[in-house]
Design a protein around this motif. Structure first.
Motif, short mmCIF file in Angstrom:
data_model
loop_
_atom_site.label_atom_id
_atom_site.label_comp_id
_atom_site.label_asym_id
_atom_site.label_seq_id
_atom_site.Cartn_x
_atom_site.Cartn_y
_atom_site.Cartn_z
N LEU A 247 0.85 -1.37 0.04
CA LEU A 247 0.10 0.02 0.06
C LEU A 247 0.73 1.26 -0.08
O LEU A 247 0.55 2.17 -0.67
N ALA A 248 2.07 1.19 0.90
CA ALA A 248 2.95 2.49 0.81
C ALA A 248 3.46 2.65 -0.32
O ALA A 248 3.48 3.71 -0.93
N ARG A 249 3.92 1.70 -1.23
CA ARG A 249 4.47 1.93 -2.47
C ARG A 249 3.55 2.23 -3.65
O ARG A 249 3.83 3.03 -4.34
N GLN A 250 2.23 1.57 -3.47
CA GLN A 250 1.16 2.32 -4.30
C GLN A 250 0.84 3.71 -4.21
O GLN A 250 0.69 4.35 -5.22
N TRP A 251 0.79 4.34 -2.93
CA TRP A 251 0.67 5.65 -2.62
C TRP A 251 1.78 6.34 -3.23
O TRP A 251 1.60 7.50 -3.92
N MET A 252 2.95 5.81 -2.97
CA MET A 252 3.99 6.71 -3.56
C MET A 252 4.04 6.72 -5.08
O MET A 252 4.40 7.88 -5.55
N TYR B 76 4.12 15.61 -17.05
CA TYR B 76 3.84 14.92 -18.30
C TYR B 76 3.62 13.33 -18.20
O TYR B 76 3.54 12.53 -19.13
N GLY B 77 3.82 12.73 -16.73
CA GLY B 77 3.67 11.53 -16.53
C GLY B 77 5.14 10.73 -16.34
O GLY B 77 5.94 11.36 -16.46
N LYS B 78 5.03 9.39 -16.16
CA LYS B 78 6.23 8.78 -15.62
C LYS B 78 5.99 7.46 -16.34
O LYS B 78 4.87 6.86 -16.52
N THR B 79 7.15 6.86 -16.94
CA THR B 79 7.24 5.57 -17.42
C THR B 79 7.39 4.74 -16.30
O THR B 79 7.79 4.92 -15.08
N VAL B 80 7.16 3.35 -16.67
CA VAL B 80 7.36 2.12 -15.65
C VAL B 80 8.83 2.24 -15.15
O VAL B 80 9.05 1.94 -14.03
N ASN B 81 9.59 2.39 -15.99
CA ASN B 81 11.08 2.51 -15.52
C ASN B 81 11.52 3.41 -14.72
O ASN B 81 12.35 3.27 -13.73
N ASP B 82 10.89 4.52 -14.96
CA ASP B 82 11.19 5.68 -14.07
C ASP B 82 10.59 5.47 -12.83
O ASP B 82 11.41 5.70 -11.60
N LEU B 83 9.38 5.07 -12.64
CA LEU B 83 8.76 4.72 -11.32
C LEU B 83 9.62 3.46 -10.68
O LEU B 83 9.82 3.52 -9.38
N ALA B 84 9.78 2.57 -11.39
CA ALA B 84 10.49 1.53 -10.70
C ALA B 84 11.95 1.89 -10.28
O ALA B 84 12.62 1.42 -9.05
N ALA B 85 12.70 2.66 -10.95
CA ALA B 85 13.85 3.36 -10.48
C ALA B 85 13.92 4.19 -9.30
O ALA B 85 14.48 3.96 -8.17
N THR C 114 6.67 -5.37 -10.81
CA THR C 114 5.85 -4.89 -9.65
C THR C 114 5.17 -3.52 -9.79
O THR C 114 3.99 -3.36 -9.47
N VAL C 115 5.70 -2.55 -10.53
CA VAL C 115 5.03 -1.45 -10.89
C VAL C 115 3.93 -1.65 -11.69
O VAL C 115 2.50 -1.04 -11.66
N TYR C 116 3.87 -2.38 -12.64
CA TYR C 116 2.74 -2.80 -13.50
C TYR C 116 1.61 -3.31 -12.32
O TYR C 116 0.48 -3.04 -12.77
N ARG C 117 1.98 -4.21 -11.66
CA ARG C 117 0.79 -4.90 -10.76
C ARG C 117 0.09 -3.71 -10.03
O ARG C 117 -0.96 -3.60 -9.76
N ASP C 118 1.12 -2.86 -9.40
CA ASP C 118 0.55 -1.80 -8.54
C ASP C 118 -0.28 -0.82 -9.39
O ASP C 118 -1.30 -0.29 -9.08
N LEU C 119 0.05 -0.20 -10.63
CA LEU C 119 -0.76 0.31 -11.62
C LEU C 119 -2.07 -0.13 -11.78
O LEU C 119 -3.04 0.54 -11.81
N ASP C 120 -2.11 -1.47 -12.05
CA ASP C 120 -3.36 -2.19 -12.37
C ASP C 120 -4.13 -2.04 -11.04
O ASP C 120 -5.32 -1.91 -11.01
#
Length: 337
Positions: free
Chosen positions: A7-12, A22-31, A39-45
């Motif tokens: 939950l903490a990660r999803q909120w971040m 302009y938004g973020k790429t999945v790789n940006d968020l993962a970094a 993991t980021v894809y699952r959280d976005l879903d």
């Protein structure tokens, strides 16, 4: 992965999308979050399923994830997840002070903040609340002392001299006092008033629940410029004041692990022993409070110095042994007294 971490990660992720133009790429968020892109894809879903207005679009062949512009405008309060959790946790910690100005004001603030959040954020915060709870140890009930605490707080803020009638447990008697209240101090489930007692001509501590009568006067005072509550309390092992005493205690290996986990006193020095035991040295105000603390450890703690404290604990242990020496007689006496 613990549910609270997820939950903490999803909120971040949500916070980063909300502050990104302009938004973020999945790789940006993962970094940013130091996790795998999957993991980021699952959280976005999960966020999308939870109703958060998140979408993605390709820009020059690269997929960007973003928060709808209308959603950004509907979040009028710039609290981060950690700040909301800290606020919730603080309110939870103070629930032992329910019906006092301290708990009730924080509860009111929390409700106001929640009322400004959008529906999906409230739902998410509710999930977070289920994963965090503060336990409460022994404490006194202060709901009946609400007026006393508020009057003392007013006296401290406005620097007004107070007249009190105070009950001293050790002497089992009440005495009238005139006090210059410096600070309200909460420690180990108890509220204390620190102030200059004109009767004793010294700075003293008064347990708030033992103040039997309280009157605010119109007389004002000034707190000495050199008074610092942290300095005043730093030698104490709890709340008691007294002459500084150097105490050395040996803890067996069975207790050492628990002892080294915490900072018990600001002055503590720990020396590790080859057999897994340890020696702790502290400089404290008097020995009354540290004596009770040492007794908690039973035979796993042995006072090395001072000799006076060794004798106090030896005498206490002898009395305890006497209490348990004859079980049937002792129990019968306790039940019939």
């Amino acid at each position: 992965m613990a549910r609270g971490d997820q939950l903490a990660r999803q909120w971040m992720i949500f916070q980063r999308l909300m502050t990104s133009r302009y938004g973020k790429t999945v790789n940006d968020l993962a970094a940013d979050l130091d996790c795998h892109p999957r993991t980021v894809y699952r959280d976005l879903d999960a966020l999308q399923v939870g109703g958060f207005p998140i979408y993605n679009e390709k820009v020059n062949g690269t997929k960007f994830w973003a928060l709808m512009a209308s959603a950004k405008k509907s979040v009028p309060i710039p609290f981060s997840l950690s700040e909301l959790i800290a606020l919730y946790f603080g309110r939870d910690v103070l629930r032992i002070l329910k019906n006092t100005v301290f708990h009730d004001s924080l509860e009111s603030l929390f409700k106001k903040i929640k009322s400004t959040l959008p529906a999906e954020s409230k739902k998410y915060l509710k999930q977070i609340e289920k994963n965090l709870r503060a336990g409460s140890g022994p404490h006194k009930k202060y709901d009946k002392l609400k007026d006393t605490i508020e009057m003392l707080n007013e006296a401290v803020i406005n620097k007004k001299v107070i007249q009190i009638v105070y009950y001293t447990i050790s002497r089992k008697r009440v005495t009238p006092r005139k006090v210059e209240p410096y600070k309200l101090w909460f420690y180990d489930g108890t509220f204390y008033l620190i102030g200059y007692c004109r009767s004793k001509k010294d700075i003293r501590m008064f347990a708030v629940d033992r103040i039997k009568m309280l009157n605010l006067t119109s007389e004002r005072f000034q707190v000495p410029a050199d008074f610092n509550v942290d300095e005043f309390m730093k030698v104490s092992f709890g709340v008691f004041q007294g002459q500084p005493v150097h105490v050395t205690v040996h803890f067996t290996s069975h207790a050492a692990g628990y002892v080294r986990e915490k900072v018990w006193h600001k002055s503590q020095k720990i020396s590790e022993r080859s057999d897994g035991s340890l020696i702790m040295e502290v400089d404290v105000a008097g020995t009354q409070e540290i004596k009770h603390w040492i007794l908690r450890w039973g035979s796993r703690a042995q006072v090395l110095e001072p000799d006076s404290l060794r004798e106090e604990i030896r005498s206490e242990a002898a009395e305890i042994l006497g209490v348990y020496a004859n079980r049937s007689e002792q129990i019968e006496s306790a039940l019939t007294t």
